[in-house]
Design an enzyme around this catalytic site. Structure first.
Site, short mmCIF file in Angstrom:
data_model
loop_
_atom_site.label_atom_id
_atom_site.label_comp_id
_atom_site.label_asym_id
_atom_site.label_seq_id
_atom_site.Cartn_x
_atom_site.Cartn_y
_atom_site.Cartn_z
N ASP A 28 1.10 -1.00 -0.03
CA ASP A 28 0.10 0.33 0.16
C ASP A 28 0.94 1.47 -0.45
O ASP A 28 1.85 2.15 0.66
CB ASP A 28 -1.19 -0.12 1.59
N GLU A 87 -7.00 4.98 -9.05
CA GLU A 87 -8.40 5.30 -8.45
C GLU A 87 -8.40 6.48 -9.62
O GLU A 87 -8.16 7.19 -9.94
CB GLU A 87 -8.02 5.86 -6.77
N LYS A 99 -9.64 1.05 -9.06
CA LYS A 99 -10.54 1.86 -7.56
C LYS A 99 -11.80 2.99 -7.18
O LYS A 99 -10.93 4.58 -7.77
CB LYS A 99 -8.84 2.10 -7.15
N THR A 107 -12.85 0.69 -2.96
CA THR A 107 -12.05 1.15 -1.26
C THR A 107 -13.39 2.34 -1.08
O THR A 107 -14.70 2.27 -0.87
CB THR A 107 -11.25 1.96 -2.12
N PHE A 145 -11.67 -0.88 5.27
CA PHE A 145 -11.21 -0.32 5.63
C PHE A 145 -10.50 -0.22 7.30
O PHE A 145 -11.45 -0.13 8.66
CB PHE A 145 -10.91 1.13 5.64
#
Length: 316
Positions: free
Chosen positions: A16, A89, A125, A149, A171
């Site tokens: 990440d 993203e 994303k 996400t 998350f």
């Protein structure tokens, strides 16, 4: 074996980070980025040239097109290091616009394909709003795979599974943050660690439900605050982990055992549930943590996207 090597025996490890020069030492299969990580990276001398070169080569292009070219430039560098996939993203400011999200996602894939990267190596994303999930459903039907996400609730996960999404990123750390802040002085760290961590419990429930129901969507725990959260989710399909926590795992040789098990989940009594738009919106509304963290996450990513816009404009 160190704990990172042990973890890789039953979970796909994903890095990440926007810092692709760190990736090789951890040998992750995939890598994820987000607007905040990219913004941080382009401010580093190691990566500023990617931003500067991209802007210099595209001075007359629309701002949003230059932004996407910067994101893809990072993705291409990451794909030189990881053997699997990179997540890129869509602008968080489009989180409630299905049509605009579709357009940006398709353009990102076209850019990767023009650079010689097949769509199987890219995950688009998208925030796990109802509009984002609908966009992702359309993309999946086109063979463009997605990573949903900013996912904090069971209803978001189930809606993704029902719509054929490739991968979700619940998350863990941000869920933990909310409950810790909410409890204030009454928070008991020891009592809320490991399997009792609220973020860990959320991902465990999603993983078990997906395996019980035969849902193919991959579960990738994300946003970790400590290695205990990672250890408690060993066995998840994937875990995306920051370089600092990857290094901590790599430095430990303590035994690591599987915490999540797909076969065990199939034996659980977990009835099937379903969410149409009205049911989804009501369930999300009833979950104060998920409602607040989703809104906050979109705001934060949108703010960082705005800062990246300003950096690009300053170079033109």
């Amino acid at each position: 074996m160190n704990q990172l090597e042990q973890l890789k025996a039953f979970t796909t490890v994903v890095a990440d980070t926007g810092n692709f020069k760190q990736l090789a030492q951890f040998t992750p299969r995939d890598a994820t980025t987000n607007p905040s990580l990219i913004l941080k990276a382009v401010q580093s001398p190691d990566y500023a040239h990617l931003l500067e070169d991209t802007v210099a080569a595209n001075k007359t292009d629309a701002l949003d097109l230059v932004v996407d070219k910067v994101l893809v430039a990072f993705g291409l560098e990451i794909l030189k290091v990881v053997p699997g996939r990179v997540s890129t993203e869509v602008d968080a400011r489009l989180s409630f616009d299905t049509v605009a999200t579709l357009a940006r996602a398709r353009r990102l894939i076209q850019m990767y394909e023009a650079a010689g990267i097949g769509r199987e190596r890219v995950l688009i994303k998208i925030a796990s709003t109802w509009e984002g999930i609908q966009a992702a459903r359309e993309l999946e039907l086109e063979g463009i795979h997605t990573n949903l996400t900013l996912l904090f609730s069971f209803c978001q996960a189930v809606a993704c599974g029902e719509n054929g999404i490739q991968l979700i990123s619940p998350f863990v750390g941000r869920i933990y943050d909310w409950y810790k802040k909410s409890a204030g002085a009454n928070w008991d760290e020891a009592a809320n660690a490991g399997v009792n961590d609220p973020g860990v419990k959320s991902v465990t429930a999603i993983f078990n439900y997906f395996k019980k129901q035969g849902i193919k969507t991959e579960v990738m725990g994300a946003s970790f605050r400590n290695v205990g959260q990672i250890q408690a989710l060993a066995g998840s399909d994937l875990l995306t982990i920051s370089p600092d926590l990857l290094a901590q795992l790599q430095a430990s040789e303590a035994p690591l055992t599987r915490a999540l098990d797909a076969d065990a989940a199939k034996a659980l009594d977990l009835p099937k549930v379903s969410f149409n738009e009205a049911a989804f919106r009501f369930a999300l509304n009833q979950d104060a943590m998920a409602t607040e963290k989703l809104a906050e996450g979109i705001r934060l990513f949108a703010a960082d996207a705005g800062k990246l816009d300003q950096m690009i404009e300053s170079l033109r």
